[in-house]
Design an enzyme around this catalytic site. Structure first.
Site, PDB file in Angstrom:
ATOM      1  N   LYS A  88      16.188  21.595 -10.966  1.00  0.00           N
ATOM      2  CA  LYS A  88      15.514  20.371 -11.403  1.00  0.00           C
ATOM      3  C   LYS A  88      16.404  19.400 -12.164  1.00  0.00           C
ATOM      4  O   LYS A  88      17.214  19.792 -12.992  1.00  0.00           O
ATOM      5  CB  LYS A  88      14.315  20.713 -12.305  1.00  0.00           C
ATOM      6  CG  LYS A  88      13.157  21.371 -11.598  1.00  0.00           C
ATOM      7  CD  LYS A  88      12.462  20.473 -10.588  1.00  0.00           C
ATOM      8  CE  LYS A  88      11.581  19.446 -11.236  1.00  0.00           C
ATOM      9  NZ  LYS A  88      10.346  19.989 -11.760  1.00  0.00           N
ATOM     10  N   GLU A 129       9.794   8.371 -17.045  1.00  0.00           N
ATOM     11  CA  GLU A 129       8.456   8.968 -17.230  1.00  0.00           C
ATOM     12  C   GLU A 129       7.911   8.671 -18.620  1.00  0.00           C
ATOM     13  O   GLU A 129       6.744   8.318 -18.795  1.00  0.00           O
ATOM     14  CB  GLU A 129       8.512  10.484 -17.050  1.00  0.00           C
ATOM     15  CG  GLU A 129       8.719  10.926 -15.615  1.00  0.00           C
ATOM     16  CD  GLU A 129       8.905  12.441 -15.547  1.00  0.00           C
ATOM     17  OE1 GLU A 129       7.907  13.141 -15.375  1.00  0.00           O
ATOM     18  OE2 GLU A 129      10.041  12.915 -15.685  1.00  0.00           O
ATOM     19  N   SER A 150      15.215  21.699 -16.197  1.00  0.00           N
ATOM     20  CA  SER A 150      14.047  22.546 -16.450  1.00  0.00           C
ATOM     21  C   SER A 150      14.535  23.886 -16.984  1.00  0.00           C
ATOM     22  O   SER A 150      15.597  24.365 -16.590  1.00  0.00           O
ATOM     23  CB  SER A 150      13.292  22.744 -15.137  1.00  0.00           C
ATOM     24  OG  SER A 150      12.512  23.924 -15.207  1.00  0.00           O
ATOM     25  N   HIS A 193       0.831  -1.215   0.000  1.00  0.00           N
ATOM     26  CA  HIS A 193       0.000   0.000   0.000  1.00  0.00           C
ATOM     27  C   HIS A 193       0.865   1.265   0.000  1.00  0.00           C
ATOM     28  O   HIS A 193       0.434   2.310   0.476  1.00  0.00           O
ATOM     29  CB  HIS A 193      -0.945   0.036   1.202  1.00  0.00           C
ATOM     30  CG  HIS A 193      -1.680  -1.245   1.442  1.00  0.00           C
ATOM     31  ND1 HIS A 193      -2.936  -1.507   0.919  1.00  0.00           N
ATOM     32  CD2 HIS A 193      -1.315  -2.381   2.103  1.00  0.00           C
ATOM     33  CE1 HIS A 193      -3.313  -2.723   1.283  1.00  0.00           C
ATOM     34  NE2 HIS A 193      -2.335  -3.283   1.987  1.00  0.00           N
TER      35      HIS A 193
END
Ligand code: ARG
Length: 475
Positions: A301, A308, A295, A174
């Site tokens: 970043k 992804e 970024s 979980h």
């Protein structure tokens, strides 16, 4: 007019003057220009040129072997086809929409080159068995390339699992801290998923590797063909048994997409974990800079773009599976033009699967773990609570009662903001007089993982054993 890549643009003028020579006999007017463009598949099936030629050469040899064509005719056809392959590879062939597809483009070029004998190649064959053969030959090759990427990824996983056999991290259920596990064990879980994906592909390959050539349009042919000859020449396991089925079903492509969708689903799960683990909140691992991007606005970043993207690309492969299932659904026997729509989804599923596995095979073995952070995380969240319960069971308490005792100890830990191993013996023993000084052996992370020392367990010893066994199996 074609672009450099052979694509026809929307503005490409397609003349409506040309009657299609391949079937012109029956028709009283030429194909409408828009219809020609709408029904053509050359823009995408040109990708099959090598396998189309391979199939045609085998067919021509068989026609010679069976006495349907003379040896000299066969030789002229084969030489012509080989030259066409070279011309295509040298970028000298302009595909024509008027000629509809790869089969007619190549056949027409052949006749241009070697004269009327080129028109004999299609004896005893139809584009229906020809395309079924081409896709199978093409897909078989692609499966072999993809299988190699799967294997490369698997061997990278073993290498990393060995290195991380003793690294302790929290295991989750979980997404809540559950029990400590070794990072090597986690990586071996990924290995198992990929192994099943690999097996699924090999299984699919068996059903791909059957020769439909000779089924002709749908019913077979009146010529004395030898279907074993072409099957052998093309490296197929044998000829398919039923001509109607051979030209109509694309279940092998559906099966491939299904295996691809499952494999991509696995990658998406791994991708998700990589994305989580690289976040500042987890901070378990570092991905090599060359697999990440920055970024344009936020200087701090470092984005895990590759995982992804792979996670995102899973969607398109799932989509291709649904496309093919829907394409096939309710199609009456035998061949229907619907089947021309099988190619683009299949091509894209192959490309996406291959590239995604390639990216993972390159990237994952180069993950840098952060063992201190992982360890710190495992220490938080009462990950050894089950070990304390097991300890009490070994001292004679029934498991349900042990569960209750430990639950109270955890509640006390939460209240006083300490993990179980940080509680004093005097405190712990208030929950059960079975708790004595030896309890701290089971409350350590090492004690917890080392204790799970059986097949499939998380103990470093088991991880190292598995790596050895799996490495020998991979060869
Ligand atoms: N381009 C067709 C396909 O991809 C080849 C077979 C065409 N056969 C036909 N009878 N129109 O399925």
């Amino acid at each position: 007019m074609t672009t450099e890549t052979g694509k026809h643009t929307a503005e490409s003028p397609v003349t409506s003057e040309t009657t299609n020579q391949q079937w012109g006999g029956r028709f009283s007017e030429p194909t409408d220009a828009f219809v020609a463009r709408f029904t053509a598949s050359i823009d995408f099936d040109c990708r099959l040129y090598r396998h189309d030629i391979q199939g045609s050469i085998a067919h021509a040899r068989m026609l010679g072997h069976s006495g349907i064509l003379t040896a000299s005719e066969v030789e002229q056809i084969i030489t012509g086809l080989e030259q066409i392959q070279q011309e295509i590879e040298a970028g000298q062939v302009e595909w024509s929409v008027e000629l509809e597809d790869i089969h007619m483009n190549i056949e027409s070029r052949l006749t241009q080159k070697i004269g009327p004998v080129g028109k004999k190649l299609h004896t005893g064959r139809s584009r229906n068995d020809q395309i079924a053969t081409d896709i199978r030959l093409w897909l078989r090759d692609e499966i072999d390339v993809i299988s190699k990427e799967f294997r490369r990824f698997q061997s990278g996983l073993l290498q990393l699992a060995e290195k991380e056999a003793h690294t302790i991290m929290p295991g989750f259920t979980h997404l809540q801290t559950a029990q400590p596990v070794t990072f090597g064990h986690h990586l071996l879980a990924w290995y198992e998923m990929v192994e099943r994906d690999y097996q699924r592909l090999q299984d699919c390959r068996k059903r791909v590797n059957q020769s439909p050539l000779g089924a002709a349009a749908l019913a077979g042919t009146t010529f004395p063909i030898d279907r074993h000859f072409t099957a052998d020449a093309l490296g197929f396991d044998g000829p398919t048994r039923n001509s109607l089925d051979s030209v109509s079903d694309r279940d092998f492509a559906i099966e491939f997409c299904s295996a691809a969708a499952i494999a991509m689903t696995h990658l998406s799960r791994m991708a998700e974990e990589l994305v989580l683990w690289t976040s500042a909140q987890f901070n378990f691992i570092e991905l090599p800079d060359r697999f990440c991007t920055g970024s344009s606005i936020m200087p701090q970043k470092k984005n895990p773009d590759v995982p992804e993207l792979v996670r995102g690309k899973t969607g398109r492969v799932n989509g291709h599976l649904i496309s093919l299932l829907t394409l096939m659904k309710s199609q009456p026997l035998a061949y229907n033009k619907d089947n021309q729509e099988d190619k683009e989804p299949l091509f894209d599923a192959v490309d996406t699967l291959r590239d995604s596995f390639r990216a993972f095979a390159d990237m994952v073995p180069n993950i840098q773990s952060k063992p201190e952070v992982m360890r710190e995380a495992a220490l938080r969240g009462f990950s050894t609570a089950t070990d304390l319960a097991d300890y009490l069971v070994r001292k004679g308490l029934p498991f349900r009662d042990a569960h209750e005792v430990v639950g109270k100890a955890v509640a006390f830990g939460i209240e006083t903001e300490r993990d179980l191993a940080e509680l004093k013996l005097e405190e712990l023993s208030t929950f059960s007089d079975l708790i004595t000084a030896d309890v701290f052996d089971v409350l350590t992370l090492e004690g917890s993982v080392n204790a799970r020392n059986h097949i499939g367990g998380t103990a470093p010893e088991q991880v190292l054993k598995s790596v050895e066994v799996l490495r020998a199996q991979l060869g």
